[in-house]
Design an enzyme around this catalytic site. Sequence first.
Site, PDB file in Angstrom:
ATOM      1  N   PHE A  99       0.836  -1.200   0.000  1.00 50.09           N
ATOM      2  CA  PHE A  99       0.000   0.000   0.000  1.00 50.09           C
ATOM      3  C   PHE A  99       0.869   1.248   0.000  1.00 50.09           C
ATOM      4  O   PHE A  99       1.709   1.441   0.881  1.00 50.09           O
ATOM      5  CB  PHE A  99      -0.902  -0.010   1.238  1.00 50.09           C
ATOM      6  CG  PHE A  99      -1.774   1.206   1.374  1.00 50.09           C
ATOM      7  CD1 PHE A  99      -2.643   1.578   0.359  1.00 50.09           C
ATOM      8  CD2 PHE A  99      -1.740   1.986   2.530  1.00 50.09           C
ATOM      9  CE1 PHE A  99      -3.460   2.701   0.485  1.00 50.09           C
ATOM     10  CE2 PHE A  99      -2.563   3.101   2.672  1.00 50.09           C
ATOM     11  CZ  PHE A  99      -3.424   3.460   1.644  1.00 50.09           C
TER      12      PHE A  99
ATOM     13  N   TYR B 195       0.833   5.337   0.258  1.00 49.30           N
ATOM     14  CA  TYR B 195       0.022   6.494   0.652  1.00 49.30           C
ATOM     15  C   TYR B 195       0.860   7.772   0.596  1.00 49.30           C
ATOM     16  O   TYR B 195       0.362   8.860   0.889  1.00 49.30           O
ATOM     17  CB  TYR B 195      -0.573   6.297   2.063  1.00 49.30           C
ATOM     18  CG  TYR B 195       0.482   6.138   3.141  1.00 49.30           C
ATOM     19  CD1 TYR B 195       1.057   4.894   3.409  1.00 49.30           C
ATOM     20  CD2 TYR B 195       0.928   7.234   3.873  1.00 49.30           C
ATOM     21  CE1 TYR B 195       2.038   4.759   4.383  1.00 49.30           C
ATOM     22  CE2 TYR B 195       1.897   7.109   4.845  1.00 49.30           C
ATOM     23  CZ  TYR B 195       2.449   5.870   5.100  1.00 49.30           C
ATOM     24  OH  TYR B 195       3.425   5.738   6.063  1.00 49.30           O
ATOM     25  N   GLY B 196       2.123   7.641   0.214  1.00 54.97           N
ATOM     26  CA  GLY B 196       3.022   8.794   0.139  1.00 54.97           C
ATOM     27  C   GLY B 196       3.718   8.786  -1.214  1.00 54.97           C
ATOM     28  O   GLY B 196       3.082   8.713  -2.267  1.00 54.97           O
TER      29      GLY B 196
ATOM     30  N   GLU C 119      13.272   3.328   3.352  1.00 60.59           N
ATOM     31  CA  GLU C 119      12.460   3.839   4.460  1.00 60.59           C
ATOM     32  C   GLU C 119      13.087   3.525   5.817  1.00 60.59           C
ATOM     33  O   GLU C 119      12.388   3.346   6.805  1.00 60.59           O
ATOM     34  CB  GLU C 119      11.035   3.268   4.375  1.00 60.59           C
ATOM     35  CG  GLU C 119      10.373   3.447   3.032  1.00 60.59           C
ATOM     36  CD  GLU C 119      10.326   4.908   2.566  1.00 60.59           C
ATOM     37  OE1 GLU C 119      10.452   5.803   3.413  1.00 60.59           O
ATOM     38  OE2 GLU C 119      10.200   5.134   1.360  1.00 60.59           O
TER      39      GLU C 119
HETATM   40  C1  BEZ Z   1       4.394   5.427   0.710  1.00 54.38           C
HETATM   41  O1  BEZ Z   1       3.282   5.031   0.851  1.00 54.38           O
HETATM   42  O2  BEZ Z   1       4.706   6.024  -0.246  1.00 54.38           O
HETATM   43  C2  BEZ Z   1       5.364   5.175   1.766  1.00 54.38           C
HETATM   44  C3  BEZ Z   1       5.253   5.888   2.903  1.00 54.38           C
HETATM   45  C4  BEZ Z   1       6.146   5.667   3.901  1.00 54.38           C
HETATM   46  C5  BEZ Z   1       7.135   4.726   3.749  1.00 54.38           C
HETATM   47  C6  BEZ Z   1       7.213   4.009   2.579  1.00 54.38           C
HETATM   48  C7  BEZ Z   1       6.335   4.238   1.578  1.00 54.38           C
END
Ligand code: BEZ
Length: 176
Positions: free
Chosen positions: A8, A10-11, A87
């Site tokens: 998923f 979300y960023g 991350e």
């Molecule tokens: C993302 O959803 O893009 C994401 C957010 C935080 C850490 C890794 C990916």
Amino acid sequence: MVEDLWIFGYGSLIWKPDIPFDERRVVRTRGWARRFWQGSHDHRGVPDAPGRVVTLIADARAICDGVAFRVPAVEVESVLGGLDHREKNGYARHTLALEPEGGEPFEGLVYIATPDNEAYLGDASAEAIARQIYESRGPSGPNIEYLLNLAAALRDIGAHDPHVFELETLVRTMTR
Ligand code: BEZ
């Protein structure tokens, strides 16, 4: 046996997945709010002047829209290794229920930075968060680019996120 894995985003994954995937679905998860509450000193800021990136905050009434990517089994190990490295600044793996519009829910892996990590910044006024984003820059580029790309990508998938859109409006009015 390793199976295909839904991840998923979300960023930044929404607008810059940089991972191999066989399928992409717009989904939402309930009970979590997207917030610019995580400090970034390795991507969108530096140790002395961290930027801000998104994490998920538990909130029973919240909905977070994003994108799920189905990573083929053969790529799962290297994708997780790459994301763990990308991350490494406070995020950990969790599993959440994801809901596609009009479809059956399914589980997906998600990276969340919880308040106990060292880089966590937490809440501040919208103006203070926008100012920090406006002024920060790191090895991956200006923090404002992250915010504006995320806001545009959310609009593209029809997502409404008042927190992100308010910050977008604020940074667009700022000058140094
Ligand atoms: C993302 O959803 O893009 C994401 C957010 C935080 C850490 C890794 C990916």
